[in-house]
Design an enzyme around this catalytic site. Structure first.
Site, mmCIF file in Angstrom:
data_model
loop_
_atom_site.group_PDB
_atom_site.id
_atom_site.type_symbol
_atom_site.label_atom_id
_atom_site.label_comp_id
_atom_site.label_asym_id
_atom_site.label_seq_id
_atom_site.Cartn_x
_atom_site.Cartn_y
_atom_site.Cartn_z
ATOM 1 N N TYR A 28 0.796 -1.234 0.000
ATOM 2 C CA TYR A 28 0.000 0.000 0.000
ATOM 3 C C TYR A 28 0.824 1.277 0.000
ATOM 4 C CZ TYR A 28 -3.481 -3.503 1.237
ATOM 5 O OH TYR A 28 -4.282 -4.608 1.239
ATOM 6 N N HIS A 105 -7.294 -0.320 -7.209
ATOM 7 C CA HIS A 105 -6.621 -0.974 -6.076
ATOM 8 C C HIS A 105 -5.162 -0.575 -6.091
ATOM 9 C CE1 HIS A 105 -10.180 -3.281 -5.334
ATOM 10 N NE2 HIS A 105 -10.236 -3.531 -6.630
HETATM 11 C C1 DQA Z 1 -7.095 -3.043 -1.785
HETATM 12 C C2 DQA Z 1 -6.956 -4.560 -1.949
HETATM 13 C C3 DQA Z 1 -7.921 -5.305 -1.059
HETATM 14 O O1 DQA Z 1 -7.762 -6.711 -1.234
HETATM 15 C C4 DQA Z 1 -7.662 -4.958 0.382
HETATM 16 O O2 DQA Z 1 -8.597 -5.619 1.221
HETATM 17 C C5 DQA Z 1 -7.636 -3.500 0.646
HETATM 18 C C6 DQA Z 1 -7.000 -2.622 -0.333
HETATM 19 C C7 DQA Z 1 -6.009 -2.289 -2.576
HETATM 20 O O3 DQA Z 1 -6.138 -1.084 -2.703
HETATM 21 O O4 DQA Z 1 -5.027 -2.892 -3.015
HETATM 22 O O5 DQA Z 1 -8.066 -3.027 1.690
HETATM 23 O O6 DQA Z 1 -8.358 -2.646 -2.312
#
Ligand code: DQA
Length: 153
Positions: A28, A105
């Protein structure tokens, strides 16, 4: 210019995305949600779009926000977090959105080890998807929307 009609888009984040900056930087990155939202608002503005940002950890609140913005926002960028993988409620709310919707994502969900992350229940009601590009994925989403929403002529 005062009185100029403004095209508004929405930037919606779901569960646990308020914890950016604390969550695993391998997936992230290290920016906070406020930093991410700030840069998207600036990029949107540069593309001639106003941007409303919203994050919640409550599924019903996200459904209500989508309903509130379904006609008002000309387009949406949404990262529902883990709800991506199982929230039919959010999927059904998105189905009623009039403008284009981009699913974003930060991480490359389809190549992460947890099988449950590989499936998105919102994919079929979104018009475009970006994953695995970190904050740059949001820039791509803004550009994609700007291209489609810019006034004719
Ligand atoms: C997410 C990916 C999801 O699997 C995860 O639960 C998240 C963030 C991403 O931004 O990569 O909370 O959406």
């Amino acid at each position: 210019m005062a009185g100029e009609l403004e095209v508004t888009i929405a930037l919606l984040h779901g569960v646990n995305l308020n914890m950016l900056g604390v969550r695993d930087p391998e997936h992230y990155d290290t920016m906070t949600l406020a930093e991410l939202e700030g840069s998207v608002v600036i990029e949107a503005r540069a593309a001639g779009l106003a941007c409303i940002s919203f994050q919640t950890n409550h599924e019903g609140e996200l459904v209500e926000k989508i309903q509130e913005l379904r006609e008002r926002a000309a387009g949406m960028i949404i990262n529902p977090g883990a709800w991506t993988h199982y929230s039919y409620a959010i999927r059904d709310a998105l189905e009623l959105v009039e403008g284009p919707v981009v699913e974003v994502h930060l991480s490359d969900v389809e190549s992460r080890p947890e099988e449950w992350r590989h499936h998105s229940v919102i994919r079929d009601v979104c018009d475009y998807m970006v994953a695995g590009k970190g904050a740059a994925g949001y820039s791509e989403a803004v550009e994609w929307l700007a291209e489609r929403l810019k006034p004719a002529g």
